[in-house]
Write an enzyme that holds these catalytic residues in place. Structure first.
Site, PDB file in Angstrom:
ATOM      1  N   GLU A  18      28.774  10.092 100.095  1.00  7.16           N
ATOM      2  CA  GLU A  18      29.986  10.764  99.635  1.00  7.16           C
ATOM      3  C   GLU A  18      30.579  11.535 100.807  1.00  7.16           C
ATOM      4  OE1 GLU A  18      31.705  13.550  96.030  1.00  7.16           O
ATOM      5  OE2 GLU A  18      29.563  13.120  96.132  1.00  7.16           O
ATOM      6  N   LYS A  46      11.143  16.922  86.890  1.00  8.44           N
ATOM      7  CA  LYS A  46      12.208  15.926  86.978  1.00  8.44           C
ATOM      8  C   LYS A  46      12.890  15.644  85.639  1.00  8.44           C
ATOM      9  CE  LYS A  46       9.644  14.059  90.828  1.00  8.44           C
ATOM     10  NZ  LYS A  46       8.648  13.091  91.268  1.00  8.44           N
ATOM     11  N   ASP A  78      11.310  15.181  97.635  1.00  7.27           N
ATOM     12  CA  ASP A  78      11.297  14.261  96.500  1.00  7.27           C
ATOM     13  C   ASP A  78      12.652  14.381  95.815  1.00  7.27           C
ATOM     14  OD1 ASP A  78      10.922  12.873  94.129  1.00  7.27           O
ATOM     15  OD2 ASP A  78       8.844  13.545  93.878  1.00  7.27           O
ATOM     16  N   HIS A  80      40.012  13.653  98.615  1.00  9.50           N
ATOM     17  CA  HIS A  80      39.138  12.485  98.485  1.00  9.50           C
ATOM     18  C   HIS A  80      39.828  11.219  98.973  1.00  9.50           C
ATOM     19  CE1 HIS A  80      35.302  13.355  96.309  1.00  9.50           C
ATOM     20  NE2 HIS A  80      35.884  14.540  96.215  1.00  9.50           N
TER      21      HIS A  80
END
Length: 365
Positions: free
Chosen positions: A50, A181, A257, A352
């Site tokens: 991005e 998670k 992670d 963007h």
């Protein structure tokens, strides 16, 4: 490593993509930071596809250098958790087992130290559902993020308890009450990983010149978007614009992670108009980062941690604390920039479109 100049900013070091850096990575900043875990001016690495994220964080970093104390980062707490499931015959026996576990805390702390040089048992919490006993062990884990260290210690403690407490049996080494998670309330309430709050007070003229907005507009948008909007969406202990963007990029660049951005991005943005000056803060209670362990031996990761000053000779745990503070400061930079942009109609999409005109390929900004 090549260096290019970002208009209106200092030079940005860019890692050329190759077989060891498959994700485009740029160093942006430096950002200025102070607090109880990190001080100074530091460039930070972001690995992302991005492309607008780099200049967005760079804008926040530039503003941090315009304020004497920069971004103040306060590390509030740290702990890694692992919950286990114990099965009993009924709720009464589960309750008796829970009391027996808490009576053995000193014994369990001593046993924990045999599993690792760095593991320390901080606390034990539990929940009972019918005959099911959920036990949440909380550990300090030095400079490691601590997933494996906590699991090894929990496995040892569980075996020890099963052998000594009657009328209970093994359920699971991981019982989802950790929680790893997954987006849950328990981590925000009890903590998992590093809990860091970052804050900055930006003079009104800098807000106008650099962010092209006002403190009142940012504070209002934070309420209507981050607080009310997230409430309507059913967010879980979270009220922010895009913490996950900065976290993922920083995690990938530093060998973390990456799946831990699920709970890591649960955090709260707070903004206030202080007589025209903008007070802006980001609280992240679940930053799971480490400077040693799995993923840290890759050459690009070692280089990143070295440049961040997180491989220095410090007391155990201080390198990871510094990394957590830098992570949180990076999040603030990107959050501040995006929130300011969204106070101006059309600015986000124009930016963007301009920055992604090469279909997402990395280019100089």
């Amino acid at each position: 490593m090549t260096t290019r100049t970002v208009p209106g900013d200092t030079a940005v070091a860019i890692a050329a993509p190759d077989s060891t850096t498959p994700i485009p990575t740029r160093w942006v900043g430096p950002l200025r930071i102070s607090g109880n875990a990190a001080t100074g001016e530091v460039h930070v690495p972001l690995a992302t596809y991005e492309t607008p994220l780099w200049p967005s964080v760079a804008r926040g970093a530039r503003i941090s250098r315009m304020v004497d104390s920069g971004i103040q980062a306060t590390l509030v707490d740290e702990r890694m958790t692992r919950s286990v499931l114990i099965e009993a015959t009924d709720a009464q026996s589960a309750h008796s087992a829970a009391r027996a576990i808490h009576d053995r805390l000193d014994e369990l702390r001593t046993l924990t130290r045999t599993t690792s040089r760095f593991a320390e048992l901080l606390a034990v919490r539990h929940e009972i559902v019918g005959p099911l006993l959920y036990v949440r062990f909380e550990f300090s884990t030095g400079d490691a993020s601590g997933h494996n260290m906590a699991t090894l210690a929990a496995d040892t403690l569980l075996s020890h308890l099963l052998a000594r407490i009657p009328d209970i049996r093994y359920g699971s080494i991981s019982a989802n009450y950790c929680t790893d998670k997954k987006a849950t309330a328990v981590n925000g309430i009890l903590g998992r990983g590093k809990n860091v709050t970052t804050e900055i007070l930006i003079p009104r003229q800098i807000v106008a010149d650099q962010l092209r907005t006002t403190a009142a507009k940012v504070a209002h948008l934070n309420v209507t978007k981050n607080l009310v909007g997230t409430l309507l969406a059913g967010g879980i202990r979270s009220a922010n614009a895009h913490y996950a963007n900065m976290l993922l990029a920083f995690y990938l660049a530093t060998g973390q992670d990456a799946a831990n951005i699920v709970e890591g991005s649960q955090g709260v943005t707070y903004a206030a108009d202080r007589d025209g000056d903008l007070y802006f803060s980001c609280t992240l209670p679940n930053l799971i980062v480490g400077t040693i362990g799995n993923g840290k031996s890759l050459a690009t990761v070692e280089d990143a941690l070295d440049r961040l000053g997180c491989h220095s000779e410090r007391p155990v745990g201080d390198n990871a604390r510094r990394l957590a503070a830098l992570t949180a400061a990076t999040v603030l930079c990107g959050e501040l920039s995006l929130m300011a942009a969204q106070t101006n109609p059309g600015e986000l999409m124009r930016t963007h479109t301009r920055l992604e005109r090469t279909n997402g390929a990395p280019h100089a900004h």
